[in-house]
Structure formats: C-alpha cells, structure tokens
Design an enzyme around this catalytic site. Structure first.
Site, PDB file in Angstrom:
ATOM      1  CE1 TYR A 134      26.505  74.774  11.916  1.00 18.97           C
ATOM      2  CE2 TYR A 134      24.087  74.843  11.516  1.00 18.97           C
ATOM      3  CZ  TYR A 134      25.317  75.336  11.769  1.00 18.97           C
ATOM      4  OH  TYR A 134      25.247  76.549  12.452  1.00 18.97           O
ATOM      5  CD  GLU A 135      27.203  74.240   6.013  1.00 24.98           C
ATOM      6  OE1 GLU A 135      27.685  73.788   4.809  1.00 24.98           O
ATOM      7  OE2 GLU A 135      26.058  74.860   6.165  1.00 24.98           O
ATOM      8  N   GLY A 136      29.411  69.831   6.982  1.00 26.05           N
ATOM      9  CA  GLY A 136      30.619  68.587   7.046  1.00 26.05           C
ATOM     10  C   GLY A 136      30.748  68.236   8.416  1.00 26.05           C
TER      11      GLY A 136
END
Length: 597
Positions: A440-442
């Site tokens: 997550y978050e890229g």
C-alpha cells in the site's frame, strides 16, 4: 504472547549523538524539544505503547473488525478505550501547529512515536497515522474555513481522517478513476462513486471521520489532469462546529485481508455525498501527494517497526529455547541442551535483522529531520537542500525498509522454528502484517520507478549528486581516523557501485527505457544499502566518541560497533551483486512473448 520494549536508548543515541538534534534549536519548535522534554516524551510514549497498545495486538488480530447491517463498524475489544487514552494524551497533535491545538514539536519526534506505536500494534497505529496525513494535506491545501472547521477536532483526536484514492478498476493509474463530483450550486459538490481498500474508512473510535476523496468534476479533462480533491465528512458539520446529519457516505463491506485485521479496510460508497473542493480544481493529485508522501514515509517506518518487534521476540526466544549443543562444546553443561543463541546460523539471522533495524532507525530519523528543516528553516538554501534529500529518500525509505522489514519478520519467525508458525506466539502475525507495507501507498515496484524515473533526473540530478557527495566527503574525512577504517572502506566501495550503476543508467536507459524498468528495484536497494551503510558510518563515529568520553556507555557502544562491523562485512558486499544485476539490462526480462508466461 509476544512482547514489545520501545528502543528508547537507541533513539536518544541517534537523535543526540548521531544527528545532533540540538544543532537545530534555531528552527521553530526545536528549542522546546530540550533533552529533558524529549526524554519525557520518549518515556511516556514507550510506556503507553508497551502497556496499553501492545497487549491489544494479538487479540485484536484474532477478533478483527465487524461490519453491522446498518453499515457501522466496531473495532476489537479495548481499541476504543485505548484510542481515547491516545487522544487524551495529546499524541495526535504532537507535531501539529499550536493554533489548531497541537504542540508544535518537531516532526522528527512524532516519527519516533510512529515507530513505537507501529511496533506495538500496527493496525491500531494506522487510525491516528492516517489522520495525521490528512491533517498535513489540509494544512497545506485547505481553505481557511476548512482548516477552522476540521483541524482542531482532528488534532484533538475527536475526529479521524482517511485518504480515498483507489477504485475497483484503478490503483496506481489514478487517471482512470470514475468517482464524479457535481456542483451543488452552493459551493459544495455531490460526490458519487466507489472507493476500495480504504484503511480506517469506518469505525467506532471517533465522533466523525473526515474523508479526503479524489474525484473528477463533470467536464474535467481526462486522465490525471482532471482530478480534484474533496473533503467529505461522515457527518456534516453545522456552522457552530457541532455535528449535523449523516452524509451520503457508507461502508459497503470490510475487506478480508491477510493481515492488519484490526484495521477496518473498507469499500466506501459515495451516493451524492456532500463534499468541498480542497485546493484548486483539477489539481487534486498535487494536494493529495502531501498526504501520500507523509504516508509513504510512515509506511517505511512500519517496515522498520515490524522488523524491530519481530527481532525482539526472536532474540528473547533464542536465549531461552534449549536445543542441541554448541559446535565448540557444551555452553550450558548443567542443562540438557544449550540455548539456540549459541548456534551461528541463529545468530546470523538475528544479526541481519538487528544490523538493519539500527541503521533503518537512523535513516528514517534523518529523513524526518530533513522534513523539519525543509518546512521550518528560514534559510532558502537550507530548505532546498533538505527538501531535495527528503524527495530522494522517500521512495528508498518506503521501498527498501518495507521489503527488508518483511524479510526480517520471516527471518525472526524462522528463529522460532515450528513455534514461529503457531498463532499464539505472535510471529506469524508480524509476518502477515509486515507484508502489506510492501503494497500500500504505492507498491514497491512503483517506488523504484519513481526513484529512477523521476527523482534521479529531477533538477539535473541535484539531489542525487548532493547525496553521493555527502557520503563521499564522509569517507574522505574519516578514512584515516582510528577505528573507522572497517566502516569507511566498505561504504566507499558501495558508493562506487552506486555511482557506476547511475552512470550505466545514464548511458543505457535513455535509448532503451526498459533498461531503467528492469534495474529499478535493484537500484533502489543499492541506494538503500549505501544510505544504511552511511548511517552505520555516522553511528560508528558517534559510538567511538562516546567510548572515548568514558560516560559509562562503553558496553552499549561496543555492541553498536560490532553490529556495524557485521553490516559492513556481511551486508554491504551485496552492493556488488545489485550493480551487476542492473548492468544485465532488460533483454532476458523482456524476451519472452506474453503468451509464454
């Protein structure tokens, strides 16, 4: 039941001896962060995380969150009470501006608390962590009215925040998003669409939830250039600040996940929900990136945090578990077997994790300090240099620390053998929870491409050249110093590999972009290895100085020097292999036709 002890002394060593935090007392908020204040914050934060948050981690994972027929969500037993204690302690506003009720202390100190709480209970820490990211975005891009309406309650912890980006058909490629915003004629917009994977999207911890939502205003350009950001509260807010009726946003379901069960990861349905534009129309990604960059650094801290708590439990187990005899003869002849800490391979696993943890902690605090300088310094050149460094380090911190944090959780699990696979020991939860940080978050492949494709060439390579120049200067200035040679020589070799890989990209990636894509992850890890090695060089220098001062910390400093030497001997040589993989290019990677996979 697993346990956790916050590494307070190690943090103090990094802040005071390695980073010299007192040198920044000219910056706003730093003068108030005296050694006594920092010590009090660390001690109280450690106590809260160890005694209140950590005991909820295993049972919270087993219970998970529950969605009810009316769309409401309850968190595991004890979470509400713990969150109220967290808010009452003022932890949410540690680094927030005083004008909104915060304590205005350095972000660096808040980063320490992020590590402690993420080690103690990663799922719990996500609720305040996301709120702090939303606060940061509203501080930069919110209107005066939005700041007055939302920030005091969020800083207080009475209201929490989220970020809503992902949709069923678009994750990284946000240009595909379909959530729409229709003007209501009164300055607000009707937001309609579905968002998925929304951490802390619905829960029972706070009075209100302030959603930051990406949507496309009708008639906006296609792609990322037509995305706007909106603030959409769960409950509408009356003019006097009291809560009004429920907004048109609801939790459709909770995702069934591999880990972080105690955080409600929701499908959020927006059905004409009332929202207000944050920042400029069609500039939503620019505004959201404030929150995303905050989140990426925080997720890097999560990788370190899970590595740390897994290490602590593995080391404790290794000192108590009796199995076999030492290769050199019985170490505990009065016992039926020796503790497994005597076995070199067990120690190898533990040292790999420990050497990472200490350097990673220094790296995230260096990045956090760079953020403070970039936002608080009155010197334009100093601000620019710090901002350059922070931009360069962000994908490295997120990508490398979460990749290795997961690997280290697995290593620590291995130390426990069969017990590492059994839920009651807690190690398998650390592995499951650590895995999400790589995604997550890229996802980390995106972090690598961000580093290679955007951060390296930005401003003519100014940030990269400054970083490599700083490491080179450190090696030059300390190579002849007594005791530093075992640290400087391997670091210099690693830097040479990084410089060579950078030059190879310059010569081979422009004409053939797949070469950059094929080597991006290795390059990110190579830069991360050099950055971690640089932190070990600085820590070794500080440890030698502490030993020379004779302040009673010799045993701890000797342990640091041994751990640093292990890093240089056993981990730094990986730089050569990473560089060779980069230079292999993309031919073999891209050769197979898609149908052959």
């Amino acid at each position: 039941m697993p346990s956790y002890k916050a590494p307070v002394e190690d943090v103090k060593f990094i802040l005071q001896d390695v980073l010299g935090i007192d040198r920044f007392n000219n910056l706003a908020g730093f003068a108030e962060a005296s050694p006594d204040v920092i010590d009090a914050i660390l001690q109280e934060g450690a106590k809260f995380c160890e005694e209140v948050i950590a005991p909820l981690n295993l049972p919270g994972d087993q219970e998970g969150c529950t969605r009810h027929p009316d769309g409401s969500v309850t968190t595991p037993k004890g979470f509400r009470e713990a969150y109220r204690a967290y808010a009452a302690g003022g932890w949410m506003g540690l680094a927030a501006p005083a004008e909104y009720g915060g304590q205005d202390l350095p972000h660096t100190i808040n980063t320490v608390m992020q590590e402690f709480i993420s080690s103690a209970n990663l799922a719990f820490g996500m609720y305040p962590g996301l709120t702090q990211g939303a606060i940061a975005a509203l501080l930069v891009h919110g209107s005066p009215d939005q700041k007055r309406t939302f920030l005091p309650k969020m800083v207080e912890g009475a209201w929490t925040g989220t970020m809503n980006l992902t949709e069923p058909h678009c994750g990284t490629d946000l240009g595909l998003l379909k959530t729409k915003a229709v003007p209501n004629g009164d300055g607000s917009y009707a937001i309609t669409g579905t968002k998925i994977f929304i951490s802390a999207g619905e829960h029972d911890l706070s009075e209100n939830i302030v959603h930051l939502v990406l949507a496309r205003i009708e008639g906006a350009p296609a792609g990322t250039k037509g995305i706007s950001l909106f603030v959409v509260p769960k409950f509408l807010v009356n003019g006097d600040g009291s809560l009004g009726p429920r907004n048109g946003v609801s939790c459709g379901s909770i995702e069934h996940k591999m880990g972080i069960h105690a955080n409600a990861t929701c499908v959020m349905n927006y059905d004409g929900a009332k929202g207000w534009l944050v920042g400029q129309e069609n500039r939503g990604l620019n505004a959201m990136f404030v929150m995303m960059n905050e989140a990426r650094l925080a997720v890097g801290v999560q990788g370190l945090a899970q590595s740390e708590v897994a290490y602590q439990n593995a080391a404790s187990y290794a000192k108590e578990r009796l199995q076999g005899r030492a290769l050199t003869g019985a170490a505990a002849p009065d016992k039926p077997a020796d503790p497994i800490i005597v076995h070199p391979d067990v120690r190898r696993n533990l040292m790999l994790v420990r050497a990472f943890n200490e350097a990673a902690r220094a790296l995230v605090l260096w990045a956090a300090l760079s953020s403070d300088v970039a936002h608080r310094s009155e010197d334009p050149a100093e601000r620019q240099a710090a901002d350059d460094r922070l931009g360069l380090l962000t994908p490295v911190v997120k990508g490398v620390l979460t990749d290795l944090g997961f690997e280290n959780a697995v290593r620590a699990q291995q130390v426990l053998g069969g017990h590492g696979y059994i839920a009651e020991w807690g190690m398998e939860q650390f592995v499951r929870d650590a895995r999400i940080a790589m995604i997550y978050e890229g996802a980390n492949g995106i972090q690598a491409m961000d580093l290679v494709g955007r951060k390296l060439p930005k401003d003519g390579g100014r940030a990269l050249m400054a970083f490599m120049g700083e490491v080179e200067a450190f090696c030059r200035e300390n190579g002849a110093e007594d005791g530093m040679k075992p640290f400087v020589e391997p670091l210099a070799k690693g830097l040479e590999q990084l410089q060579g890989a950078t030059m190879w990209f310059m010569q081979n990636a422009m004409a053939k972009p797949d070469n950059a894509g094929a080597g991006a992850t290795e390059y990110m890890h190579l830069m991360g290895l050099v950055a971690l090695g640089y932190m070990w060089g600085k820590m070794a220098k500080a440890a030698l100085a502490r030993k020379a001062a004779g302040d009673g910390a010799a045993a701890r400093m000797d342990a640091k020097l041994v751990t640093g030497r292990f890093f240089m001997e056993r981990m730094m040589p990986e730089a050569g292999a990473l560089a060779r993989r980069i230079r292999a290019g993309s031919d073999a990677i891209m050769a197979l036709p898609a149908e052959m996979f």
